[in-house]
Design an enzyme around this catalytic site. Structure first.
Site, mmCIF file in Angstrom:
data_model
loop_
_atom_site.group_PDB
_atom_site.id
_atom_site.type_symbol
_atom_site.label_atom_id
_atom_site.label_comp_id
_atom_site.label_asym_id
_atom_site.label_seq_id
_atom_site.Cartn_x
_atom_site.Cartn_y
_atom_site.Cartn_z
ATOM 1 N N GLU A 121 16.574 11.903 37.335
ATOM 2 C CA GLU A 121 17.260 13.256 36.499
ATOM 3 C C GLU A 121 16.687 14.011 35.323
ATOM 4 O OE1 GLU A 121 19.580 9.221 35.669
ATOM 5 O OE2 GLU A 121 19.624 9.969 33.522
ATOM 6 N N CYS A 135 16.816 19.178 29.780
ATOM 7 C CA CYS A 135 16.073 17.759 29.104
ATOM 8 C C CYS A 135 15.291 17.198 30.726
ATOM 9 C CB CYS A 135 17.269 17.291 28.693
ATOM 10 S SG CYS A 135 16.574 15.152 28.573
ATOM 11 N N CYS A 142 10.406 3.633 33.788
ATOM 12 C CA CYS A 142 10.056 4.094 32.404
ATOM 13 C C CYS A 142 8.722 2.470 32.322
ATOM 14 C CB CYS A 142 10.420 4.278 31.070
ATOM 15 S SG CYS A 142 9.054 4.302 29.864
ATOM 16 N N CYS A 146 12.435 -0.813 26.668
ATOM 17 C CA CYS A 146 12.792 -0.507 25.807
ATOM 18 C C CYS A 146 14.991 -1.198 25.722
ATOM 19 C CB CYS A 146 13.177 0.671 24.577
ATOM 20 S SG CYS A 146 11.600 2.016 24.402
ATOM 21 N N CYS A 149 17.840 0.943 26.295
ATOM 22 C CA CYS A 149 17.370 1.965 27.758
ATOM 23 C C CYS A 149 17.460 1.908 29.088
ATOM 24 C CB CYS A 149 16.517 2.470 27.044
ATOM 25 S SG CYS A 149 15.838 4.702 28.657
ATOM 26 N N CYS A 366 19.838 7.948 28.917
ATOM 27 C CA CYS A 366 18.552 8.131 29.808
ATOM 28 C C CYS A 366 18.731 7.213 30.625
ATOM 29 C CB CYS A 366 17.408 7.526 29.118
ATOM 30 S SG CYS A 366 15.507 7.863 28.776
HETATM 31 N N1 SAH Z 1 10.229 8.030 26.676
HETATM 32 C C1 SAH Z 1 10.376 8.891 25.529
HETATM 33 C C2 SAH Z 1 11.340 10.077 26.595
HETATM 34 C C3 SAH Z 1 12.429 9.695 27.005
HETATM 35 S S1 SAH Z 1 13.908 8.716 25.924
HETATM 36 C C4 SAH Z 1 11.135 8.154 24.404
HETATM 37 O O1 SAH Z 1 11.473 7.269 24.439
HETATM 38 O O2 SAH Z 1 11.009 8.748 23.076
HETATM 39 C C5 SAH Z 1 14.713 10.148 24.681
HETATM 40 C C6 SAH Z 1 15.013 9.252 23.698
HETATM 41 O O3 SAH Z 1 16.715 8.388 24.062
HETATM 42 C C7 SAH Z 1 14.151 8.821 23.093
HETATM 43 O O4 SAH Z 1 13.944 8.334 21.809
HETATM 44 C C8 SAH Z 1 14.926 7.337 23.491
HETATM 45 O O5 SAH Z 1 15.049 6.303 22.638
HETATM 46 C C9 SAH Z 1 16.289 7.755 23.827
HETATM 47 N N2 SAH Z 1 17.267 6.843 24.338
HETATM 48 C C10 SAH Z 1 16.920 6.082 25.242
HETATM 49 N N3 SAH Z 1 18.310 5.070 25.760
HETATM 50 C C11 SAH Z 1 19.307 5.376 24.289
HETATM 51 C C12 SAH Z 1 20.330 5.242 24.242
HETATM 52 N N4 SAH Z 1 20.769 4.457 25.132
HETATM 53 N N5 SAH Z 1 20.956 5.358 23.604
HETATM 54 C C13 SAH Z 1 20.420 6.453 22.478
HETATM 55 N N6 SAH Z 1 19.152 6.378 23.142
HETATM 56 C C14 SAH Z 1 18.682 6.415 23.767
HETATM 57 FE FE1 SF4 Z 2 11.090 4.590 28.359
HETATM 58 FE FE2 SF4 Z 2 13.758 4.432 27.383
HETATM 59 FE FE3 SF4 Z 2 11.620 3.324 25.727
HETATM 60 FE FE4 SF4 Z 2 11.581 6.243 26.186
HETATM 61 S S1 SF4 Z 2 13.133 4.665 25.678
HETATM 62 S S2 SF4 Z 2 9.972 4.951 26.546
HETATM 63 S S3 SF4 Z 2 12.150 5.987 28.917
HETATM 64 S S4 SF4 Z 2 11.657 2.769 28.233
#
Ligand code: SAH
Ligand code: SF4
Length: 377
Positions: A121, A135, A142, A146, A149, A366
């Site tokens: 997406e 974006c 991934c 995390c 996420c 995300c």
């Molecule tokens: N993998 C990279 C970039 C993609 S995620 C990273 O982790 O930085 C982009 C941003 O969205 C990151 O800062 C991530 O931690 C944040 N993110 C992911 N899931 C989220 C959520 N449920 N609410 C708010 N921010 C979130």
């Molecule tokens: Fe991967 Fe989501 Fe963690 Fe970014 S925030 S590194 S997209 S699992």
């Protein structure tokens, strides 16, 4: 954890031309297309086929400046060359299988299906001051896991190719063009970990920056990382002044490891040291992303610890109230708690703002759309 797989990947050494010819043996790789090549490789492609090199510049201008949707629209080329390109070096058919609008149409999210059925997406955000930010995703899924996420919860499929990354950007650049607007910013904050796919990410940035085409300023590009320390160090070696954002989300190792498994491999002290080196070397401010999660990382004590950790660094903190992830018990804190957190970080002299999440009503966080799509299909 799968995050070791790409750790030692080369950053930007250009591929030998052999690797940009059609690869029939490797089934998982997307077919090599026009957007996978940089300008000098495209010149070589024409030269090898007995055509003058200026054809490459014509194609490049048509694709990246005039934003044509395919070689059949490159009117500066004779028909035979258009056909040759379409047959041997196609542009990926990155068509959205679904789009969602939010914020009165100012935010548009698209789910693209890739050649092998995987889905990624991208989001376009238009602002009243004329800015338009896309974006973009760098991986299908991934491996970083995390816990807050949606992409992390969905698992890892594969790296995107340079062409698949550029295809998302060009799709929205074309859409903007129909309303007389231009793309002003690009953030690698969609699905996936960009620094686990550094070669395709850097090649896409170099193609965007190519003066014969979009001539997109690297200062308007931001790459966000979960904190892959060796790749952050390599990032600083790159000559293009791209912005770096670090997903921090916790001020201490115990909490960060619970939220982000990558912290077991590269704890906060190592991460901060690499970021500090980066800012000293580049003279550029780094952003720290901090998703605020109720009853987890969002107390005033956490804010104080964050202020102590980042005090004196050339940085800015972006606080993001957690986007709800379906099926996850994690929730954002109250507006009052968010304000108190911000004020406490600012009190430590660390610049800090709350980022309003765009498109929350279309499941903007995300990776969520992919999960919705998988459930529906
Ligand atoms: N993998 C990279 C970039 C993609 S995620 C990273 O982790 O930085 C982009 C941003 O969205 C990151 O800062 C991530 O931690 C944040 N993110 C992911 N899931 C989220 C959520 N449920 N609410 C708010 N921010 C979130
Ligand atoms: Fe991967 Fe989501 Fe963690 Fe970014 S925030 S590194 S997209 S699992």
């Amino acid at each position: 954890m799968g995050y070791n797989r790409c750790m030692n990947a080369e950053i930007i050494s250009p591929p030998a031309l052999a690797t940009v010819r059609p690869l029939t043996a490797r089934v998982q790789k997307p077919p090599v297309g026009l957007l996978d090549l940089n300008l000098s490789e495209l010149r070589e492609w024409f030269r090898e086929r007995g055509h003058p090199e200026y054809r490459a510049t014509q194609v490049w201008k048509a694709v990246y400046r005039d934003l044509v949707a395919g070689p059949e629209h490159i009117t500066t080329l004779p028909k035979t060359l258009r056909e040759l390109l379409a047959e041997q070096l196609p542009m990926p058919r990155l068509k959205p299988i679904r789009t969602w609008d939010a914020d009165g149409g100012e935010t548009r999210k698209a789910l693209f299906q890739l050649h092998d059925g995987k889905a990624v997406e991208s989001v376009l955000m238009r602002y009243e001051d004329g800015r338009a930010t896309v974006c973009v995703s760098s991986q299908a899924g991934c491996a970083m896991g995390c816990v807050f996420c949606a992409t992390g919860l969905g698992g890892f499929d594969r790296n995107l190719s340079t062409g698949e990354i550029l295809g998302q950007i060009l799709y929205f650049a074309r859409e903007l063009k129909t309303t007389g607007r231009k793309l002003t910013n690009i953030v690698y904050m969609g699905m996936g970990e960009p620094l686990a796919n550094p070669r395709a990410v850097w090649r896409s940035i170099e193609s965007l920056h190519e003066p014969q085409g979009m001539d997109f300023s690297p200062r308007r590009i931001t790459v966000s990382t979960v904190g892959l320390v060796p790749q952050i160090r390599k990032f600083a070696e790159h000559e293009l002044p791209v912005n770096l954002a670090i997903s921090l989300h916790a001020p201490d190792d115990e909490l960060r490891s619970r939220l982000m498994p990558v912290n077991d491999r590269w704890p906060i002290s190592e991460l901060i040291e690499a970021v500090r080196e980066h800012t000293e070397r580049s003279g550029r401010r780094v952003s720290f992303e901090y998703a605020l999660i109720a009853d987890s990382n969002s107390s005033v004590e956490h804010a104080r610890a964050l202020g102590r950790l980042l005090h004196g660094m050339l940085c800015h903190v972006n606080l993001i109230p957690l986007n709800n992830v379906p099926g996850s018990p994690l929730k954002p804190p109250t507006a009052e708690e968010i304000r108190a957190f911000r004020d406490e970080v600012a009190r430590a002299g660390v610049p800090c703002t709350v980022r309003l999440e765009r498109g929350a009503d279309i499941l903007a966080a995300c990776g969520q759309l992919r999960i919705e799509h998988t459930k529906a299909s």
